[in-house]
Design an enzyme around this catalytic site. Structure first.
Site, short mmCIF file in Angstrom:
data_model
loop_
_atom_site.label_atom_id
_atom_site.label_comp_id
_atom_site.label_asym_id
_atom_site.label_seq_id
_atom_site.Cartn_x
_atom_site.Cartn_y
_atom_site.Cartn_z
N ASP A 1 32.87 40.09 37.97
CA ASP A 1 32.54 40.50 39.17
C ASP A 1 32.04 41.77 39.15
O ASP A 1 32.07 42.76 38.47
CB ASP A 1 34.00 40.30 40.10
N PHE B 1 34.61 38.65 59.87
CA PHE B 1 33.66 38.79 58.80
C PHE B 1 34.03 37.55 57.83
O PHE B 1 35.07 37.22 57.77
CB PHE B 1 34.08 40.25 57.84
N LYS C 1 27.23 44.12 62.41
CA LYS C 1 27.06 44.82 61.22
C LYS C 1 27.25 43.94 59.83
O LYS C 1 28.07 43.17 59.88
CB LYS C 1 27.80 46.27 60.87
N GLY D 1 28.54 39.18 45.37
CA GLY D 1 28.18 38.73 46.51
C GLY D 1 27.21 39.78 46.96
O GLY D 1 26.57 39.44 48.15
N ASP D 2 27.05 40.82 46.44
CA ASP D 2 26.23 42.08 46.70
C ASP D 2 24.98 41.78 46.71
O ASP D 2 24.38 40.61 46.19
CB ASP D 2 26.61 42.98 45.79
N LYS E 1 30.43 31.00 42.58
CA LYS E 1 31.12 31.79 41.04
C LYS E 1 31.55 30.73 40.31
O LYS E 1 31.29 30.63 39.15
CB LYS E 1 32.00 33.08 41.77
N ASP F 1 38.63 41.16 40.61
CA ASP F 1 39.58 41.88 41.18
C ASP F 1 40.10 41.02 42.41
O ASP F 1 41.07 41.47 43.15
CB ASP F 1 39.35 43.42 41.25
#
Lengths: 324, 1145
Positions: free
Chosen positions: B415, B555, B578, B690-691, B807, B828
């Site tokens: 990750d 979210f 956002k 996920g970024d 993943k 994590d």
């Protein structure tokens, strides 16, 4: 030095910094390289070579004489007779002759040997009761079930000693004669004592406790094994202390051989006799055999006589390794 | 894009739930009051009581149940069968020989399990009997926890934990909220706010609560902690009012009430149906590659065993064809045996041979392997280098079954956030309409307060922009789920607001949000608190602005954005949203998109995490519509999530872009070094995050996953929009294959430095397109293959924009590819759990996103850098150790049993055992067990520091190299050779006339009247010594413990033999071993043959080792040689470190 047990704060869970826990115990790390192994090799080779040479030398001075008496001399008659089961009960004795070209000096051991006799068959080996043999009275009258099918006779009386091993004891007897050049015959005296392990004779094999009773009384209520001619308390008629379970021949027989071809000690030359103080002299010999029981059921039985001198061991392979 | 996401979403949901959706629901009558007759009739259901049963056994069923479970293991069952066969038929060895070891193994396991179960019973009782308060007839009554029933109304005070799953009815706080901490459930120590049902929050006393007349309909219990859907029907004047219930109303068993005086709540799930209990169900067992090889070997040995028995049975009957061999006169059969049919006799003989040779499959191997794994795992926990002083945590081993798998890893899936990076967010800058603001938080080491700390990089904006800017700041202050924690300090995540008088902290499950809110504070807008559904903000003029919080659109990782709907004090309605840029930009209709986009991309390249902020003014009519959509979705019992997602999709549209933020997440200490080491060790490192792509790529460069000369291949939506996926894939594979053209696959195993590295970047959407099954029938199957082919040739792969399940999919894809590589996943957060569970080895990082990853992992380490040690050192050691253990175990049992097999040829195939019963029994249990166990615990073929310094050593053991078939066959042949040397060596000694008849070299009065037990003992003595010395030769790390155990076990053997033969054992029926050992030792030839046979047995192995080392040394051996020259150095270092540690404590 003392380790503080309760470490404060965030270090509370810190593992001990001991050499063992950190897998950093001081250690010796040998490596098998030619440099380390070869010297060791040479050293071993040297030792083995010396041993081998020494053993080879000593073994050359040992002598052995083997005689297969199954059909030798007049024994072919007995052999034929034994093939027929109906003659089993009859005794048969025969005679075989041989000669020694060189004298056997020193101690001489007399063995009997059997071929293709499987003392190591599993059922056979198990068919004995050590409890009985070590002198436990309960086992005398109630032999262990391992002894089957030789636990009791048809009348239900317990057999002593029970089991297939004791039942099939080798009971040929030998008398050895030396014929010197003048034609005189001397009986070669054989010591029939001390042919067992000391511990077997004196510690392990015991007769049931005798409280002022004769051996025959102790064994009362038991019967002799089926193939035996005499009960166990009369095995050695010459020496009454050699009877019962502590009989030397019985003890020797009860130590089952590892392989189907084996030999067992019969006696040692009694060198106190004036003719044989030096061992066996060269010359012709004859042997009288009381050919008895072992041929039952038509089994081909080979007997051999091994007579040897100056016991020393030879281990030729040592030399082999030594050369390597 | 949006469509894409929603289809993906439905796919994922379907994947989670299975094809059919959960339809069954339960109905609960609060306070056991029947609903008014007018309502539809519910079927009364039976619910279990609130007894928690974590124990497996009761006093009565322990023995049978435990036995049953133990004998379900194949090995145990096998030994049980052997034991039973021994009991039933007449067998060569006494049942004790296999019964005793089996009994020992079973007892030890049973005691261990019994003890564990007793502990569980104790804790169960403590939990089940602890008092709870229940409202009955308007009064609070004490009850034992286990007597709670569904529908009871319970009363919980502050700091008490909830006895079962509850729906919050009312709280002592005026706004009907309460705070809980779920630290014991998922490790998140932050306080979560939960809400009482709107219509019941006014009932604050027990009498009032008792008067509530309502029913709850909700789904049947399911293990997901964060999902709950239900509906409450409150009957006011017999008129039902339906309200939605969600996870925000649900108090979970195990959570603790905080900061709230007391609450009233109704029981909905009890006992084993609570979410906590459902979550304790054991995970699926992972099995290591070594265990698989071990089982394969076992099958081989089973075949050998059966064929041995068959051959012997066959030969027996051939041999017995001669009549007097079948039943010689001296060995007659009993009557019953005579009557037995020949087929039965043959079958019994076969079984007897099986029993005789059954020791070839060692009963003790399983015990030893298990002990080795269990005890060995302590070295991981004890490792001081894996202790993190900052967190005060050390490595945790959740399963010890996979120790050796750590040495076999080929693919590492990591990750990014929190694993590679610190997950310690710092607000860097924000950009409003293209104007960049950087808070000068730290200036000469001092924190500068207030508005002055703002620096404008661009020209100052015009008045319209000013308005935008303030809206932007307000948006960031409002659009979050941060809580303000006052006074009290909490463990774990702390973010101090040390300004001002009172100390207060921002707490959130997402560190980004905290960073943003803190950043806003430095820019002049301080978020104060949420009070009575009003958010309070302190603006630059020190005025408090209040906004009414109307809705929170939470979210989620699929939508990747969150929104709030607020009403300003002026009455205007806003939706602030956002989220990730890719989630915002497609939904934006106006704003300075290009400027912001440019800035976002620039920031992303620098490795910053960017978020975009947008808003949408809502007219009252629009708000009505929104409310309608939301409440409709929230009230749904089925498919609520899907309908909510649809509602959110409709609401979050027509946005006006405000700006973007950038938050920095620093790389973890030594992350780059660790990744480099892993690369050198031949592992392929994949980053799954996920970024967004740019940020992730920047991190990858920083962490040396990509180098400057790495050629990056992109497989992203951007490219697939231009070309078809098909073309892109073929393009890439052509590029890759051209490079690797002539070379074979194993380029990565040594040459990777020379040729160009490839790095692949793929994003979630493209990945799902690649993985999509069967739509374009024939070609789609190929996509996966081509993709795998590309991946194989890339040294590093970055997958960005990944949903948690994706993943896991990636891990599964690699795991199931045709080489079946060993995979490791490290992460994590909760979003990594699926991949941690999927990979062969799952490693959790004790990070800031709670403990879920740690709980679900196989191993947990405090920091990413510790991965290096756990893999390169511990993994390597464990693999070396266990492979030797396995091979050695089979070897020593071949040595043990093969002579027995040979002996059958001499004893007329009568199943006569060669060794005495005691030797048969104790060989594996005691004479040869400890040295190998100890070896497998502490062997170090190479010094630890060298292993760490030179990661390429890890390649030496890759691909299960020490348990390959050739090596296994070598060991087996060695075992057979040794057995032949031992048996025929001893046979020669016995059968050689000269030798036996003269066996009196050292004894004068007795003769070598050796029987078969002496023969067996001789072979056995040679065997024990040979086998132990063989291990001694393999040992490369002789500590005093090794010396103690190896020489000790030999001495034990001698002492035992002396004792066993030294006494006439009372109560025993056979005394065959009496004085056999002593008698043997008292004869010279026996000594000679022992020495000679041991040497001869070991010779070939030694010669092979020396020659191989001299001519074809492995890397390990070369290092050993080098290490020897440097041997003094590390020990000095060790001495120093020890001294220093003494001083420090």
């Amino acid at each position: 030095m003392g380790r503080v047990k309760a470490k404060p704060g965030p270090l509370a869970r810190r593992p001990d910094n001991s050499a063992f826990k950190q897998q950093r115990l001081p250690a010796w790390s040998p490596m098998l390289t030619a440099n380390t192994v070869l010297p060791f090799f040479y050293f071993m080779a040297l030792i083995c070579m010396l041993l081998g040479v020494w053993l080879l030398l000593t073994v050359q001075s040992t002598r052995e004489m083997k005689l297969d008496y199954t059909e030798a001399g007049t024994c072919d008659r007995c052999f034929e007779m034994r093939k027929n089961v109906s003659n089993a009960g009859e005794g048969c004795s025969c005679k075989a002759v041989f000669s020694l070209e060189k004298p056997f000096k020193g101690d001489v051991f007399f063995y009997y040997g059997l071929k293709n006799f499987h003392q190591n068959l599993r059922r056979y080996m198990d068919s004995r009761d050590d409890g009985q043999m070590v002198g436990r009275k309960t086992n005398l009258k109630n032999p262990s079930s391992y002894c089957s099918p030789f636990i009791r006779d048809q009348n239900g009386l317990p057999i002593a000693p029970c089991g297939a091993v004791a039942n099939s004891i080798f009971n040929d007897t030998f008398t050895l004669f030396h014929h010197d050049s003048s034609g005189k015959s001397f009986k070669v005296p054989l010591l029939r004592r001390g042919i067992t392990w000391y511990t077997d004779k004196n510690v392990k094999f015991r007769n049931p406790k005798v409280d002022n009773l004769t051996l025959a009384q102790v064994f009362q209520g038991t019967v002799k094994p089926l193939y035996w001619q005499r009960p166990v308390y009369e095995l050695d008629q010459a020496d009454p202390t050699n009877n019962g379970f502590i009989n030397d021949d019985l003890i020797v027989w009860m130590r089952e051989a590892a392989f189907p071809n084996f030999k067992k000690l019969y006696g040692v030359l009694y060198r106190a006799d004036e003719h044989f103080t030096q061992g066996l002299p060269a010359g012709s010999y004859s042997i009288e055999i009381n050919y008895s029981i072992l041929s039952r059921g038509g089994t081909v039985v080979w007997l051999k006589l091994g007579v040897t001198r100056v016991p020393l061991c030879a281990f030729v392979s040592c030399v082999f390794l030594g050369v390597f | 894009m949006g469509m894409d996401l929603s289809t993906l979403r439905t796919l994922i949901i379907r994947y989670c739930v299975g094809e059919e959706n959960w339809v069954d629901s339960r109905t609960i009558y609060i306070g056991h009051k029947e609903p008014p007759p007018s309502t539809e009739a519910f079927i009364q259901q039976r619910f279990p009581d609130n007894r928690i049963v974590s124990s497996k056994y009761t006093f009565w069923n322990f023995v049978p149940k435990n036995m049953f479970e133990q004998f379900r293991r194949v090995a145990n069952f096998y030994f049980l069968i052997i034991f039973l066969v021994q009991l039933i038929i007449d067998t060569p060895t006494s049942p004790i020989t296999s019964g005793l070891p089996l009994f020992f193994v079973i007892t030890v396991t049973a005691i261990k399990q019994g003890y564990e179960d007793w502990l569980r019973h104790k804790s169960d009782n403590a939990v089940n009997q602890c008092p709870v308060h229940v409202v009955q007839h308007g009064k609070v009554v004490r009850k034992q926890s286990r007597k709670l029933r569904v529908g009871d109304v319970v009363f919980v005070k502050e700091d008490e934990s909830f006895p079962c799953d509850l729906i919050l009815l009312s709280s002592s706080r005026e706004d009907g909220t309460c705070f809980v901490t779920t630290a014991s459930l998922d490790g998140e120590s932050s306080h979560k706010t939960l809400y009482a049902v709107q219509d019941t929050k006014a009932y604050r006393t027990e009498q009032e609560v008792d008067a509530i007349h309502a029913t709850i309909e909700c789904e049947q219990p399911q293990p997901d902690l964060y999902k709950f859907v239900g509906r409450i029907n409150v009957y006011m004047d017999n008129e039902p009012v339906a309200r939605p219930l969600g996870s925000e109303n649900l108090l979970l068993r195990g959570a603790t009430l905080k900061n709230t005086e007391h609450i009233y709540a109704v029981v909905i799930y009890t006992g084993m149906e609570t979410k906590m209990a459902l979550n304790y169900q054991s995970k699926s067992q992972k099995r290591s590659a070594v265990e698989k090889s071990m089982n394969a070997y076992l099958v081989v040995y089973l075949c050998i065993l059966i064929s041995k028995a068959l051959i012997n049975t066959l030969l027996k009957y051939v041999w017995q064809a001669e009549a007097n061999r079948d039943e010689p006169w001296y060995n007659q059969r009993t009557e019953s045996e005579k009557q037995r049919h020949i087929v039965i006799r043959a079958f019994t003989d076969f079984l007897a041979f099986m029993v005789l040779f059954n020791y070839i499959i060692p009963v003790s191997m399983y015990v030893t392997v298990e002990m080795q794994k269990f005890l060995g795992s302590y070295f991981i926990m004890w490792d001081d280098e894996m202790f993190d002083e900052e967190l005060g945590e050390r490595a945790v081993v959740n399963t010890s079954d996979l120790n050796e798998e750590l040495g076999q890893v080929e693919y590492v899936f990591t990750d990014k956030t929190g694993t590679l990076t610190e997950n310690n967010m710092e607000f860097i800058e924000c950009c409003v309409d293209g104007h960049v603001y950087v808070p000068h938080a730290i200036c000469n080491g001092q924190v500068m307060p207030g508005a002055a700390s703002m620096d404008m990089i661009d020209t100052s904006p015009g008045p319209g922009a000013r308005e935008h800017e303030e809206l932007f700041f307000r948006a960031l202050c409002l659009c979050h789920t941060v809580q303000v924690k006052e006074e009290e300090t909490v463990d774990g995540i702390k973010h101090g607001l040390h300004q001002g008088k009172s100390t207060s902290f921002y707490i959130s499950s997402s560190p980004d949000e905290v960073a943003l809110v803190e950043g806003m504070k430095r820019l002049g807008f301080t978020y104060l608190r949420l009070k009575d559904s009003h958010m309070e903000i302190l603006n630059r003029e020190d005025e408090i602005e209040r906004f009414e919080l109307l809705e929170v659109l939470t979210f989620d990782s699929v939508r990747r954005r969150m929104s709030v709907i607020v009403r300003a004090s002026t009455g205007e309605l806003y939706l602030f949203c956002k989220g990730a840029d890719s989630a915002i930009f497609p939904r934006v209709i106006s704003g300075k998109v290009d400027e912001v986009k440019a800035r976002v991309e620039r920031n992303a390249v620098e490795g910053l995490r960017t978020l975009c902020v947008a808003y949408r003014p809502l007219s009252p009519e629009q708000y009505e519509e929104v409310c309608h959509l939301l409440s409709g979705a929230k009230l749904a019992l089925q498919d609520r999530d899907k309908r909510l997602a649809e509602a959110y999709y409709l609401i979050e549209k027509d946005l006006i872009l405000l700006g973007a933020t950038a938050v920095e997440d620093r790389l973890q200490e030594k992350a780059a070094d660790t990744i480099e080491s892993l690369h050198k060790a031949g592992m392929k490192v994949w980053v799954l995050t996920g970024d967004k792509m740019e940020t992730a790529a920047a991190t990858c460069y920083a962490s040396k996953l990509f180098h400057r000369n790495t050629q990056i291949l992109e497989l992203t939506t951007k490219r697939t929009e231009e070309q078809s996926l098909h073309d892109v894939l073929f393009d890439l594979s052509r590029t890759v294959l051209r490079q690797h053209g002539g070379m074979t696959r194993d380029t990565f195993s040594g040459l990777s430095g020379d040729c160009t590295d490839y790095g692949l970047i793929i994003d979630g959407a493209t990945l799902s397109a690649v993985m999509r099954p069967g739509q374009e029938d024939s070609s789609s199957g190929n996509y996966k293959e081509i993709f795998l082919e590309i991946c194989r040739n890339c040294s590093a792969v970055l997958c960005c924009r990944m949903a948690p399940l994706q993943k896991a999919q990636i891990v599964k894809l690699i795991k199931d590819s045709k080489e079946h590589p060993i995979t490791l996943a490290i992460g994590d957060g909760a979003n990594d759990v699926s991949m941690i569970l999927e990979a062969h080895v799952g490693i959790g990082i004790m990070g800031k996103e709670g403990r879920q990853a740690v709980r679900n992992s196989d191993y947990a380490i405090p920091k990413f850098k510790h991965l290096k040690k756990i893999l390169l050192v511990h993994g390597h050691y464990y693999y070396i150790r266990i492979s030797e253990l396995v091979q050695y175990f089979f070897y020593k049992n071949v040595c043990f049993i093969f002579p027995q097999f040979l002996y059958q040829f001499f004893c007329g195939f009568s199943q006569q055992p060669l060794y005495d019963t005691a030797y048969l029994t104790l060989y594996n249990i005691s004479f040869t067990s400890l040295p190998i166990l100890l070896y497998s615990l502490i062997e170090q073929h190479i010094n630890m520091d060298i292993l760490k310094k030179d990661p390429s050593l890890y390649r030496d053991i890759a691909k299960n190299s020490l348990l390959r078939w050739p090596i296994f066959i070598y060991w087996t042949i060695l075992g057979v050779y040794d057995a032949i040397v031992m048996f025929f060596g001893a046979y020669f000694l016995f059968d050689n006339t000269t030798f036996t008849s003269n066996g009196q070299l050292m004894t004068t009065n007795t003769q070598m009247m050796f029987g078969n037990w002496t023969f067996g003992t001789l072979v056995f003595t040679v065997l024990v010594f040979t086998v132990t010395f063989k291990l001694a030769l393999d040992t490369h790390y002789w500590t005093w413990i090794n010396h103690f155990v190896i020489w000790g076990s030999l001495i034990f053997f001698v002492v035992f033999s002396l004792l066993w033969g030294g006494i006439i054992w009372p109560f025993l029926n056979y005394q065959r071993m009496y004085y056999v050992f002593m008698q043997m030792l008292s004869s010279g030839p026996a000594w000679l043959s022992i020495i000679l046979l041991i040497t001869a047995s070991l010779l070939p192995d030694v010669v092979k080792k020396v020659i191989c080392r001299a001519l074809w040394p492995t890397t390990t051996e070369r290092i050993q040689f080098k290490g020897r020259c440097l041997a003094s150095e590390p020990s000095t270092i060790f001495m120093l470190s020890q001294t220093s540690s003494r001083i420090s404590f």
